[in-house]
Design a protein around this motif. Structure first.
Motif, PDB file in Angstrom:
ATOM      1  N   GLU A  60       0.838  -1.183   0.000  1.00  0.00           N
ATOM      2  CA  GLU A  60       0.000   0.000   0.000  1.00  0.00           C
ATOM      3  C   GLU A  60       0.877   1.238   0.000  1.00  0.00           C
ATOM      4  O   GLU A  60       2.009   1.219   0.522  1.00  0.00           O
ATOM      5  CB  GLU A  60      -0.920   0.006   1.234  1.00  0.00           C
ATOM      6  CG  GLU A  60      -1.911   1.153   1.290  1.00  0.00           C
ATOM      7  CD  GLU A  60      -2.752   1.131   2.555  1.00  0.00           C
ATOM      8  OE1 GLU A  60      -2.490   0.237   3.378  1.00  0.00           O
ATOM      9  OE2 GLU A  60      -3.638   1.983   2.711  1.00  0.00           O
ATOM     10  N   ALA A  61       0.376   2.307  -0.581  1.00  0.00           N
ATOM     11  CA  ALA A  61       1.059   3.601  -0.605  1.00  0.00           C
ATOM     12  C   ALA A  61       0.026   4.696  -0.368  1.00  0.00           C
ATOM     13  O   ALA A  61      -1.070   4.650  -0.928  1.00  0.00           O
ATOM     14  CB  ALA A  61       1.789   3.823  -1.917  1.00  0.00           C
ATOM     15  N   ARG A  62       0.392   5.656   0.447  1.00  0.00           N
ATOM     16  CA  ARG A  62      -0.488   6.782   0.757  1.00  0.00           C
ATOM     17  C   ARG A  62       0.279   8.078   0.601  1.00  0.00           C
ATOM     18  O   ARG A  62       1.440   8.173   1.002  1.00  0.00           O
ATOM     19  CB  ARG A  62      -1.040   6.669   2.176  1.00  0.00           C
ATOM     20  CG  ARG A  62      -2.024   5.531   2.381  1.00  0.00           C
ATOM     21  CD  ARG A  62      -2.470   5.439   3.825  1.00  0.00           C
ATOM     22  NE  ARG A  62      -1.340   5.129   4.701  1.00  0.00           N
ATOM     23  CZ  ARG A  62      -1.417   5.090   6.024  1.00  0.00           C
ATOM     24  NH1 ARG A  62      -2.556   5.392   6.631  1.00  0.00           N
ATOM     25  NH2 ARG A  62      -0.358   4.778   6.746  1.00  0.00           N
ATOM     26  N   MET A  63      -0.398   9.078   0.036  1.00  0.00           N
ATOM     27  CA  MET A  63       0.211  10.388  -0.195  1.00  0.00           C
ATOM     28  C   MET A  63      -0.619  11.460   0.503  1.00  0.00           C
ATOM     29  O   MET A  63      -1.821  11.586   0.245  1.00  0.00           O
ATOM     30  CB  MET A  63       0.301  10.683  -1.691  1.00  0.00           C
ATOM     31  CG  MET A  63       1.257   9.778  -2.445  1.00  0.00           C
ATOM     32  SD  MET A  63       1.154  10.008  -4.239  1.00  0.00           S
ATOM     33  CE  MET A  63      -0.468   9.282  -4.550  1.00  0.00           C
ATOM     34  N   VAL A  64       0.007  12.199   1.396  1.00  0.00           N
ATOM     35  CA  VAL A  64      -0.667  13.254   2.143  1.00  0.00           C
ATOM     36  C   VAL A  64       0.253  14.469   2.212  1.00  0.00           C
ATOM     37  O   VAL A  64       1.461  14.375   1.950  1.00  0.00           O
ATOM     38  CB  VAL A  64      -1.032  12.796   3.575  1.00  0.00           C
ATOM     39  CG1 VAL A  64      -2.035  11.663   3.546  1.00  0.00           C
ATOM     40  CG2 VAL A  64       0.224  12.370   4.344  1.00  0.00           C
ATOM     41  N   ARG A  65      -0.336  15.614   2.542  1.00  0.00           N
ATOM     42  CA  ARG A  65       0.463  16.813   2.757  1.00  0.00           C
ATOM     43  C   ARG A  65       1.266  16.668   4.047  1.00  0.00           C
ATOM     44  O   ARG A  65       0.758  16.210   5.064  1.00  0.00           O
ATOM     45  CB  ARG A  65      -0.428  18.041   2.824  1.00  0.00           C
ATOM     46  CG  ARG A  65      -1.007  18.468   1.493  1.00  0.00           C
ATOM     47  CD  ARG A  65      -1.780  19.759   1.621  1.00  0.00           C
ATOM     48  NE  ARG A  65      -0.964  20.836   2.177  1.00  0.00           N
ATOM     49  CZ  ARG A  65      -1.381  22.087   2.335  1.00  0.00           C
ATOM     50  NH1 ARG A  65      -2.614  22.410   1.982  1.00  0.00           N
ATOM     51  NH2 ARG A  65      -0.588  23.006   2.848  1.00  0.00           N
ATOM     52  N   ALA A  66       2.517  17.077   3.992  1.00  0.00           N
ATOM     53  CA  ALA A  66       3.395  16.959   5.145  1.00  0.00           C
ATOM     54  C   ALA A  66       3.548  18.254   5.912  1.00  0.00           C
ATOM     55  O   ALA A  66       4.168  18.271   6.972  1.00  0.00           O
ATOM     56  CB  ALA A  66       4.778  16.468   4.709  1.00  0.00           C
ATOM     57  N   SER A  67       2.990  19.351   5.404  1.00  0.00           N
ATOM     58  CA  SER A  67       3.143  20.644   6.059  1.00  0.00           C
ATOM     59  C   SER A  67       1.890  21.468   5.829  1.00  0.00           C
ATOM     60  O   SER A  67       1.315  21.455   4.732  1.00  0.00           O
ATOM     61  CB  SER A  67       4.369  21.386   5.516  1.00  0.00           C
ATOM     62  OG  SER A  67       4.451  22.703   6.040  1.00  0.00           O
ATOM     63  N   ALA A  68       1.473  22.170   6.890  1.00  0.00           N
ATOM     64  CA  ALA A  68       0.320  23.058   6.759  1.00  0.00           C
ATOM     65  C   ALA A  68       0.692  24.374   6.089  1.00  0.00           C
ATOM     66  O   ALA A  68      -0.178  25.061   5.545  1.00  0.00           O
ATOM     67  CB  ALA A  68      -0.287  23.329   8.135  1.00  0.00           C
ATOM     68  N   LYS A  69       1.964  24.754   6.104  1.00  0.00           N
ATOM     69  CA  LYS A  69       2.407  26.013   5.510  1.00  0.00           C
ATOM     70  C   LYS A  69       2.818  25.847   4.056  1.00  0.00           C
ATOM     71  O   LYS A  69       2.646  26.770   3.255  1.00  0.00           O
ATOM     72  CB  LYS A  69       3.585  26.586   6.309  1.00  0.00           C
ATOM     73  CG  LYS A  69       3.240  26.971   7.734  1.00  0.00           C
ATOM     74  CD  LYS A  69       4.452  27.563   8.426  1.00  0.00           C
ATOM     75  CE  LYS A  69       4.124  27.990   9.860  1.00  0.00           C
ATOM     76  NZ  LYS A  69       5.311  28.567  10.550  1.00  0.00           N
ATOM     77  N   HIS A  70       3.408  24.703   3.713  1.00  0.00           N
ATOM     78  CA  HIS A  70       3.949  24.500   2.376  1.00  0.00           C
ATOM     79  C   HIS A  70       3.161  23.381   1.694  1.00  0.00           C
ATOM     80  O   HIS A  70       3.291  22.202   2.060  1.00  0.00           O
ATOM     81  CB  HIS A  70       5.428  24.150   2.424  1.00  0.00           C
ATOM     82  CG  HIS A  70       6.262  25.168   3.157  1.00  0.00           C
ATOM     83  ND1 HIS A  70       6.592  26.393   2.626  1.00  0.00           N
ATOM     84  CD2 HIS A  70       6.811  25.134   4.394  1.00  0.00           C
ATOM     85  CE1 HIS A  70       7.320  27.068   3.492  1.00  0.00           C
ATOM     86  NE2 HIS A  70       7.459  26.334   4.578  1.00  0.00           N
ATOM     87  N   ALA A  71       2.369  23.748   0.702  1.00  0.00           N
ATOM     88  CA  ALA A  71       1.590  22.752  -0.030  1.00  0.00           C
ATOM     89  C   ALA A  71       2.469  21.887  -0.921  1.00  0.00           C
ATOM     90  O   ALA A  71       2.042  20.809  -1.343  1.00  0.00           O
ATOM     91  CB  ALA A  71       0.517  23.439  -0.874  1.00  0.00           C
ATOM     92  N   ALA A  72       3.677  22.351  -1.214  1.00  0.00           N
ATOM     93  CA  ALA A  72       4.563  21.584  -2.080  1.00  0.00           C
ATOM     94  C   ALA A  72       5.202  20.399  -1.372  1.00  0.00           C
ATOM     95  O   ALA A  72       5.717  19.496  -2.036  1.00  0.00           O
ATOM     96  CB  ALA A  72       5.661  22.484  -2.648  1.00  0.00           C
ATOM     97  N   LEU A  73       5.197  20.392  -0.044  1.00  0.00           N
ATOM     98  CA  LEU A  73       5.829  19.310   0.708  1.00  0.00           C
ATOM     99  C   LEU A  73       4.811  18.188   0.907  1.00  0.00           C
ATOM    100  O   LEU A  73       3.794  18.371   1.571  1.00  0.00           O
ATOM    101  CB  LEU A  73       6.343  19.822   2.050  1.00  0.00           C
ATOM    102  CG  LEU A  73       7.173  18.837   2.880  1.00  0.00           C
ATOM    103  CD1 LEU A  73       8.417  18.398   2.112  1.00  0.00           C
ATOM    104  CD2 LEU A  73       7.580  19.460   4.206  1.00  0.00           C
ATOM    105  N   VAL A  74       5.095  17.033   0.323  1.00  0.00           N
ATOM    106  CA  VAL A  74       4.199  15.878   0.342  1.00  0.00           C
ATOM    107  C   VAL A  74       4.919  14.715   1.001  1.00  0.00           C
ATOM    108  O   VAL A  74       6.140  14.537   0.818  1.00  0.00           O
ATOM    109  CB  VAL A  74       3.753  15.502  -1.084  1.00  0.00           C
ATOM    110  CG1 VAL A  74       2.882  14.254  -1.084  1.00  0.00           C
ATOM    111  CG2 VAL A  74       3.007  16.658  -1.729  1.00  0.00           C
ATOM    112  N   ARG A  75       4.162  13.941   1.768  1.00  0.00           N
ATOM    113  CA  ARG A  75       4.711  12.749   2.422  1.00  0.00           C
ATOM    114  C   ARG A  75       4.107  11.498   1.795  1.00  0.00           C
ATOM    115  O   ARG A  75       2.897  11.401   1.646  1.00  0.00           O
ATOM    116  CB  ARG A  75       4.423  12.779   3.918  1.00  0.00           C
ATOM    117  CG  ARG A  75       5.168  11.715   4.710  1.00  0.00           C
ATOM    118  CD  ARG A  75       4.753  11.729   6.150  1.00  0.00           C
ATOM    119  NE  ARG A  75       3.409  11.207   6.325  1.00  0.00           N
ATOM    120  CZ  ARG A  75       2.522  11.699   7.177  1.00  0.00           C
ATOM    121  NH1 ARG A  75       2.809  12.752   7.895  1.00  0.00           N
ATOM    122  NH2 ARG A  75       1.322  11.151   7.283  1.00  0.00           N
ATOM    123  N   VAL A  76       4.968  10.557   1.447  1.00  0.00           N
ATOM    124  CA  VAL A  76       4.544   9.284   0.871  1.00  0.00           C
ATOM    125  C   VAL A  76       4.875   8.190   1.877  1.00  0.00           C
ATOM    126  O   VAL A  76       6.043   8.000   2.226  1.00  0.00           O
ATOM    127  CB  VAL A  76       5.234   9.018  -0.479  1.00  0.00           C
ATOM    128  CG1 VAL A  76       4.753   7.703  -1.080  1.00  0.00           C
ATOM    129  CG2 VAL A  76       4.996  10.163  -1.443  1.00  0.00           C
TER     130      VAL A  76
END
Length: 283
Positions: free
Chosen positions: A211-227
């Protein structure tokens, strides 16, 4: 005979680090960056230097300063695709250089067989100790996942014609987790998390995971994504607990029991006896 120029036909057996469209795009960006930075710096330096220097000398100083700054910025923009490739392979490059340079210095200072014996001992300890082997294996999976994600992102962006071919996300860092791996990705301009919607299953297949999940990693920077890559369930493993041994010991020994303490503040003599009809309400 095949050409070997930057934009010409590649010779047989050549390896392409940067694709031709991306190389041409960054070459154009480098020229634009040189003109903009050189003109801006030249004007600012010339205007500032004209206060203390003659006008002609101030213009010369401004042109020289603008040319140098523009050239530096243009070189950085031009080689950015190559620097990005070096960042992708940074762990392998650093590990290989460290091993080979260390073995060379050790062989030069001692005997040629000493580095080989030391390397064999280190590998034997790593593969022989279970806890250390699992730890090293977890970090190796992090390196593998970074490359697999990079290939997936390249395929996703290449298949989307509306996106620029050079806007690959920058894979920042990866670390092991009890369930698998966690990777932080910085999205380039023109991308957002919605461009990756519906592609989690493809990421899981590419990373040989469940399984793989992708979510935002920062509330300030929308470009930072966590997989988050999940390849095992940490809750299914058995956890060693000493409670069973304690229970067996307490069966053999007399377990300490606290003395019975009568309830305080309760006087049974003050409780009246219930009436006969209250004792048997059904009669």
């Amino acid at each position: 005979m095949a050409k070997s120029g930057m934009f010409g036909e590649r010779p047989v057996g050549a390896v392409t680090l940067v694709e031709t469209p991306v190389s041409r795009s960054y070459a154009q960006k480098a020229r634009v960056a040189f003109l903009v930075v050189a003109a801006s710096v030249a004007l600012v330096v010339a205007a500032t230097a004209s206060v203390a220097l003659p006008l002609a000398l101030a213009v010369v100083v401004g042109l020289l300063s603008g040319g140098v700054c523009g050239l530096v910025v243009a070189c950085l923009v031009r080689v950015w695709p190559a620097l990005r490739v070096l960042w992708w392979w940074a762990f392998e490059i650093v590990a290989a250089v460290t091993v080979f340079v260390g073995m060379a210095y050790l062989s030069h200072g001692t005997y040629p067989a000493v580095p080989l014996v030391l390397l064999a001992l280190v590998l034997g300890v790593v593969f022989g100790v279970g806890r250390l082997r699992r730890r090293v294996s977890a970090w190796v999976w992090c390196v593998v996942v970074r490359h697999r994600l990079r290939l997936c992102f390249a395929e996703f962006i290449r298949s989307a014609s509306r996106l620029h071919p050079g806007r690959l996300p920058l894979i920042l860092w990866a670390r092991p987790t009890p369930a698998g791996e966690r990777v932080w990705v910085w999205l380039r301009p023109g991308l957002d998390l919605t461009d990756l919607d519906g592609k989690a299953d493809k990421l899981a297949v590419a990373c040989w995971a469940g399984e793989a999940r992708m979510v935002r990693a920062s509330a300030k920077h929308a470009a930072l994504v966590r997989v988050d890559i999940t390849r095992r369930d940490p809750l299914t493993g058995l956890v060693a607990s000493p409670l069973s041994a304690w229970v067996a010991w307490m069966r053999d020994e007399d377990a300490p029991v606290s003395p019975a303490v009568p309830p305080l503040g309760l006087d049974l003599l003050d409780v009246p006896e219930p009436a006969p009809e209250q004792r048997n309400p059904r009669r």
